[in-house]
Scaffold this motif. Structure first.
Motif, mmCIF file in Angstrom:
data_model
loop_
_atom_site.group_PDB
_atom_site.id
_atom_site.type_symbol
_atom_site.label_atom_id
_atom_site.label_comp_id
_atom_site.label_asym_id
_atom_site.label_seq_id
_atom_site.Cartn_x
_atom_site.Cartn_y
_atom_site.Cartn_z
ATOM 1 N N SER A 1 0.928 -1.342 0.145
ATOM 2 C CA SER A 1 -0.109 0.050 -0.192
ATOM 3 C C SER A 1 0.486 0.874 -0.017
ATOM 4 O O SER A 1 2.181 0.798 0.412
ATOM 5 C CB SER A 1 -0.546 0.176 1.546
ATOM 6 N N VAL A 2 0.334 2.680 -0.081
ATOM 7 C CA VAL A 2 0.996 3.445 0.301
ATOM 8 C C VAL A 2 1.961 3.300 1.269
ATOM 9 O O VAL A 2 2.998 4.453 1.479
ATOM 10 C CB VAL A 2 -0.060 5.152 -0.185
ATOM 11 N N ARG A 3 0.600 3.524 2.341
ATOM 12 C CA ARG A 3 1.509 3.755 3.593
ATOM 13 C C ARG A 3 3.022 2.953 4.017
ATOM 14 O O ARG A 3 3.406 3.356 4.405
ATOM 15 C CB ARG A 3 0.071 3.004 4.187
ATOM 16 N N ASP A 4 2.860 1.533 3.532
ATOM 17 C CA ASP A 4 3.276 0.427 3.872
ATOM 18 C C ASP A 4 5.011 1.126 2.322
ATOM 19 O O ASP A 4 5.952 0.743 3.100
ATOM 20 C CB ASP A 4 3.482 -0.743 3.300
ATOM 21 N N ASN A 5 4.483 1.913 1.258
ATOM 22 C CA ASN A 5 5.429 2.678 0.525
ATOM 23 C C ASN A 5 6.271 3.539 1.021
ATOM 24 O O ASN A 5 7.270 3.097 1.556
ATOM 25 C CB ASN A 5 5.304 2.730 -0.528
ATOM 26 N N ILE A 6 5.558 4.415 1.937
ATOM 27 C CA ILE A 6 6.361 4.980 2.197
ATOM 28 C C ILE A 6 7.045 4.819 3.932
ATOM 29 O O ILE A 6 8.377 5.183 3.886
ATOM 30 C CB ILE A 6 5.293 6.252 3.055
#
Length: 226
Positions: free
Chosen positions: A95-100
């Motif tokens: 997810s975007v969260r985990d990418n960041i």
């Protein structure tokens, strides 16, 4: 904040020189742009600073830390340097969260840091999306947030806005400029766009075609476009 210094750096790809006797000083808290034609060594220089390529000659330092001297180099993950490539290169299964938060230890502080960056960079409401659900500009925002997450001493930007439309590019210029003014990070931006360099940078360095050398290094002394 950290001063970045490259002294007499050289490297080759086989028999083809990529950099030759390159020297560059980036004062702490400054944003410096490197301009030059395709193939002049701009990306090679950034990769050498990031520790992804070994220089054959010269030395690279960040503050009082020696990062590279000849074939001896500090590993990329230990340099305190953030990297934003030409393409966002997000992990498609995360997810975007985990990418960041990819480079951060799991826990409450990680979640707080991700949410802080999402608000800072205009990604509130996107954290649970997958990269495939993002526009090109949104993906580059995620890549920028991921590079900033560990609070790096130096941020390297390798033509991160080149594939975007002009409206999105200018929107991200404003985002980057606001972040730089707020954080006073040491930033090195590679671009082929003089207007982008003039908008963002306090200094512009121009590289020669081949082999890579710094031809000109000067402060931006004209009014930046708005």
């Amino acid at each position: 904040m950290t001063t970045l210094s490259v002294k007499n750096a050289g490297l080759s790809y086989g028999s083809r020189p990529a950099l030759r006797d390159v020297s560059l000083d980036i004062p702490s808290g400054s944003l410096v742009a490197i301009l030059g034609p395709s193939g002049c060594g701009k990306t090679s220089l950034l990769m050498a600073i990031a520790g992804l390529l070994a220089i054959e000659e010269g030395v690279i330092t960040a503050g009082d830390r020696e990062l590279s001297r000849g074939s001896t180099r500090v590993p990329p993950e230990q340099r305190g340097i953030g990297w934003v490539p030409q393409q966002a290169s997000l992990f498609p299964h995360l997810s975007v969260r985990d990418n960041i938060g990819f480079g951060l230890r799991k826990g409450r502080r990680r979640n707080e840091r991700v949410e802080e960056l999402a608000e800072m960079i205009g990604l509130v409401g996107f954290l649970d999306r997958s990269p495939g659900q993002l526009s090109g500009g949104q993906a580059q925002r995620v890549a920028l947030a991921r590079a900033l997450a560990p609070s790096p001493d130096v941020l390297l930007l390798d033509e991160p806005f080149g594939a975007l439309d002009q409206f999105t590019r200018e929107e991200l210029w404003q985002t980057l400029q606001s972040l730089w003014i707020e954080r006073k990070s040491t930033v090195l931006l590679v671009t082929h766009d003089l207007r982008e360099a003039a908008y963002l940078a306090s200094r512009i360095c121009v590289m020669s075609a081949r082999p890579g050398r710094i031809l000109e290094d000067r402060a931006v002394d004209f009014e930046r476009p708005r």
